[in-house]
Design an enzyme around this catalytic site. Structure first.
Site, mmCIF file in Angstrom:
data_model
loop_
_atom_site.group_PDB
_atom_site.id
_atom_site.type_symbol
_atom_site.label_atom_id
_atom_site.label_comp_id
_atom_site.label_asym_id
_atom_site.label_seq_id
_atom_site.Cartn_x
_atom_site.Cartn_y
_atom_site.Cartn_z
ATOM 1 C CD GLU A 120 -1.077 -3.532 10.875
ATOM 2 O OE1 GLU A 120 -1.978 -4.156 11.236
ATOM 3 O OE2 GLU A 120 -1.082 -2.432 10.193
ATOM 4 C CG ASN A 163 -1.959 0.919 1.123
ATOM 5 O OD1 ASN A 163 -2.358 1.629 0.173
ATOM 6 N ND2 ASN A 163 -2.892 0.968 2.289
ATOM 7 C CD GLU A 171 -7.282 -6.486 9.997
ATOM 8 O OE1 GLU A 171 -6.182 -6.689 9.566
ATOM 9 O OE2 GLU A 171 -7.768 -5.243 10.263
ATOM 10 C CE1 TYR A 218 -5.402 2.251 10.862
ATOM 11 C CE2 TYR A 218 -6.090 1.435 12.816
ATOM 12 C CZ TYR A 218 -5.753 1.303 11.704
ATOM 13 O OH TYR A 218 -5.966 -0.046 11.127
ATOM 14 C CG HIS A 260 -2.398 2.030 13.186
ATOM 15 N ND1 HIS A 260 -1.806 2.957 12.324
ATOM 16 C CD2 HIS A 260 -2.493 0.933 12.433
ATOM 17 C CE1 HIS A 260 -1.789 2.284 11.222
ATOM 18 N NE2 HIS A 260 -2.388 1.151 11.266
ATOM 19 C CG ASP A 274 -3.793 -2.277 2.817
ATOM 20 O OD1 ASP A 274 -4.628 -1.882 3.629
ATOM 21 O OD2 ASP A 274 -2.719 -2.590 3.089
ATOM 22 N NE ARG A 309 -2.517 -7.261 13.366
ATOM 23 C CZ ARG A 309 -3.451 -7.255 12.339
ATOM 24 N NH1 ARG A 309 -4.172 -8.623 12.533
ATOM 25 N NH2 ARG A 309 -3.769 -6.564 11.550
ATOM 26 N NE ARG A 342 -9.514 -2.113 13.792
ATOM 27 C CZ ARG A 342 -8.584 -1.577 12.671
ATOM 28 N NH1 ARG A 342 -7.685 -2.009 12.460
ATOM 29 N NH2 ARG A 342 -9.243 -0.391 12.043
ATOM 30 C CG HIS A 360 -2.361 -6.502 7.847
ATOM 31 N ND1 HIS A 360 -1.696 -6.109 6.919
ATOM 32 C CD2 HIS A 360 -3.316 -5.810 8.366
ATOM 33 C CE1 HIS A 360 -2.035 -4.615 6.928
ATOM 34 N NE2 HIS A 360 -2.998 -4.567 7.648
ATOM 35 C CG ASP A 420 -4.714 -1.638 15.108
ATOM 36 O OD1 ASP A 420 -3.557 -1.205 15.509
ATOM 37 O OD2 ASP A 420 -4.588 -1.624 13.688
ATOM 38 C CD1 TRP A 452 -2.537 7.491 10.028
ATOM 39 C CD2 TRP A 452 -1.991 5.705 9.057
ATOM 40 N NE1 TRP A 452 -3.473 6.949 9.684
ATOM 41 C CE2 TRP A 452 -3.151 5.882 9.077
ATOM 42 C CE3 TRP A 452 -1.551 4.412 8.627
ATOM 43 C CZ2 TRP A 452 -4.294 4.848 8.385
ATOM 44 C CZ3 TRP A 452 -2.097 3.583 7.990
ATOM 45 C CH2 TRP A 452 -3.653 3.889 7.736
ATOM 46 C CD GLU A 496 -3.825 -4.794 14.920
ATOM 47 O OE1 GLU A 496 -5.062 -5.327 15.007
ATOM 48 O OE2 GLU A 496 -3.625 -4.532 13.907
HETATM 49 O O1 EZ4 Z 1 -2.787 0.357 8.640
HETATM 50 O O2 EZ4 Z 1 -3.582 -2.118 5.851
HETATM 51 O O3 EZ4 Z 1 -4.809 -3.795 11.388
HETATM 52 N N1 EZ4 Z 1 -4.873 -3.188 10.208
HETATM 53 C C1 EZ4 Z 1 -4.296 -1.947 10.033
HETATM 54 C C2 EZ4 Z 1 -4.309 -1.493 8.721
HETATM 55 C C3 EZ4 Z 1 -3.110 -0.896 8.009
HETATM 56 C C4 EZ4 Z 1 -3.203 -0.615 6.896
HETATM 57 C C5 EZ4 Z 1 -1.689 -0.235 6.023
HETATM 58 O O4 EZ4 Z 1 -1.645 -0.344 4.718
HETATM 59 O O5 EZ4 Z 1 -3.572 -1.537 10.854
HETATM 60 O O6 EZ4 Z 1 -5.372 -0.465 8.710
HETATM 61 CO CO CO Z 2 -3.357 -3.006 12.401
#
Ligand code: EZ4
Ligand code: CO
Length: 400
Positions: free
Chosen positions: A260, A37, A337, A159, A210, A314, A281, A147, A310, A208, A400, A234
């Protein structure tokens, strides 16, 4: 049998996907996902310029040797671009082997370990009430694991929430402004208290973070979430530094998942060996294909670590197919997921896998049971896109 031809197909039915198609002199073909991605064309070019010329003339039956040849032969090992490219070749070769032997890939991986693969979907709320509503609806649709992400008061774009661009692809680097860890940390236990109060404990809940916390912040959060019995927390922290999970583990019994963005066993061997996580993951596409992911899972099994691959939107339906064959066959698979693709996506990638009553199943078609409609794919040209970039309240770049 020999590989006669291979080519890369880039298409954007709802979002960008990179697919490798390998054809043989016996008329059987296989496909593999190579989508990374926001950096899609780097993998497309790696494949077209450097891998495809090495494939022609090889015996497609030799999956392990081809994997080692591409991994060791490049000299420059690992990394997301290389490993997504190798993954695509690997998936396509498993697909071909299944078709040649007229059996689904899960059968080649040891046969069924379970009836179906438990999956989780996303609730993505604007408020606590909205989030609870979504969790209730998803539960009614048959999902057993959800989730839960929700906008925290005072953080505009976050996020995994409707305004946080999860699942969509912004044209330009999209900047999420105003990340404030303390507001998030204050809010998340309140969110889970309200959700458990509303829906009870007869559903798995996941969250998550993130990659946005430090280990001590993650420990604080995990501790406060213990009573809500999460399936996992996560990506509490970025895991480039594997030992950072030691600190989190000392402070909480909330189960931890990470990986992931991992590309191979080398990214997680310490996490697994020291039992610092509960779920790994790593995905088929970003961690070197079925061949490498099996090694990760087999390494993790004696350490009580399960997989939770994961499966965001994407990752293409080809990766989902491969993940489900792996998931049905591999003993220590925990969960998968499942993010829904745009409507056009399954039209371009017709597939045998399906959802029923909380579980995903790869289907009984020979090979991976997924294909690409090249004519239709050509109608959706590449659409340059980036993932969002996050900044703190004062403008400092953040994860992010
Ligand atoms: O940020 O797939 O758990 N899933 C995630 C996703 C990732 C994206 C990155 O391309 O954290 O949303
Ligand atoms: Co994630």
């Amino acid at each position: 049998m020999k590989i006669s031809n291979a080519r890369v197909i880039v298409t954007s039915p709802g979002r960008n996907f990179v697919t490798l198609k390998i054809e043989t002199d016996a008329g059987v073909h296989g496909i593999g996902d190579a989508t990374l991605n926001g950096r899609e064309l780097a993998v497309a070019s790696y494949l077209t310029e450097h891998v495809v010329p090495l494939l022609e003339g090889r015996d497609p039956a030799d999956i392990e040797d081809t994997w080692q040849y591409l991994y060791k032969g490049a000299y420059w090992r690992r990394g997301p671009v290389t490993m997504a490219a190798i993954a695509a070749v690997d998936m396509a070769l498993w697909d071909i082997k299944g078709k040649v032997l007229d059996t689904p890939v899960y059968n080649l991986l040891g046969g069924r370990s379970r009836r179906g693969v438990l999956c989780y979907v996303h609730a993505s709320g604007r408020s606590i009430a909205d989030t609870i509503e979504q969790v209730r609806r998803l539960r009614e649709e048959g999902y057993r694991a959800i989730r839960v992400q929700c906008v925290a008061p005072g953080i505009d774009n976050m996020y995994g929430t409707p305004r946080g661009m999860d699942g969509q692809q912004p044209d330009l680097p999209f900047v999420e402004e105003g990340w404030a860890t303390e507001k998030y940390l204050r809010f998340v236990p309140e969110l889970f208290a309200a959700v458990r109060d509303a829906v009870g404990f007869d559903v798995h809940l996941l969250h998550d973070a993130h990659h946005r916390l430090t280990p001590i912040e993650a420990g604080w959060l995990g501790k406060r979430l213990e009573d809500y019995q999460l399936f996992w927390l996560e990506d509490a922290v970025p895991a480039e530094l594997q030992e950072s999970f030691r600190l989190i583990r000392q402070h909480t019994t909330t189960p931890l998942a990470v990986g992931e963005v991992f590309n191979s066993l080398y990214d997680c061997h310490q996490l697994i060996r020291e039992q610092l996580i509960d779920y790994i993951r790593a995905s088929v596409v970003h961690a070197g294909g079925i061949t490498q992911l099996r090694k990760v899972a087999h390494f993790a099994e004696p350490y009580h670590v399960k997989t939770g691959c994961h499966g965001a939107a994407d990752l293409s339906p080809v990766t989902m197919a491969a993940a489900l064959h792996f998931g049905l066959a591999t003993h220590n698979v925990g969960i998968q997921e499942y993010a829904h693709h745009a409507e056009e996506t399954p039209e371009v990638f017709p597939h045998a896998w399906s959802f029923s009553d909380g579980y995903l199943h790869p289907g009984e078609a020979p090979g991976l049971g997924v294909d690409i409609d090249e004519k239709l794919a050509a109608r959706y040209p590449y659409d340059r896109a980036y993932l969002p970039v996050s900044r703190k309240v004062d403008g400092t770049a953040s994860s992010w």
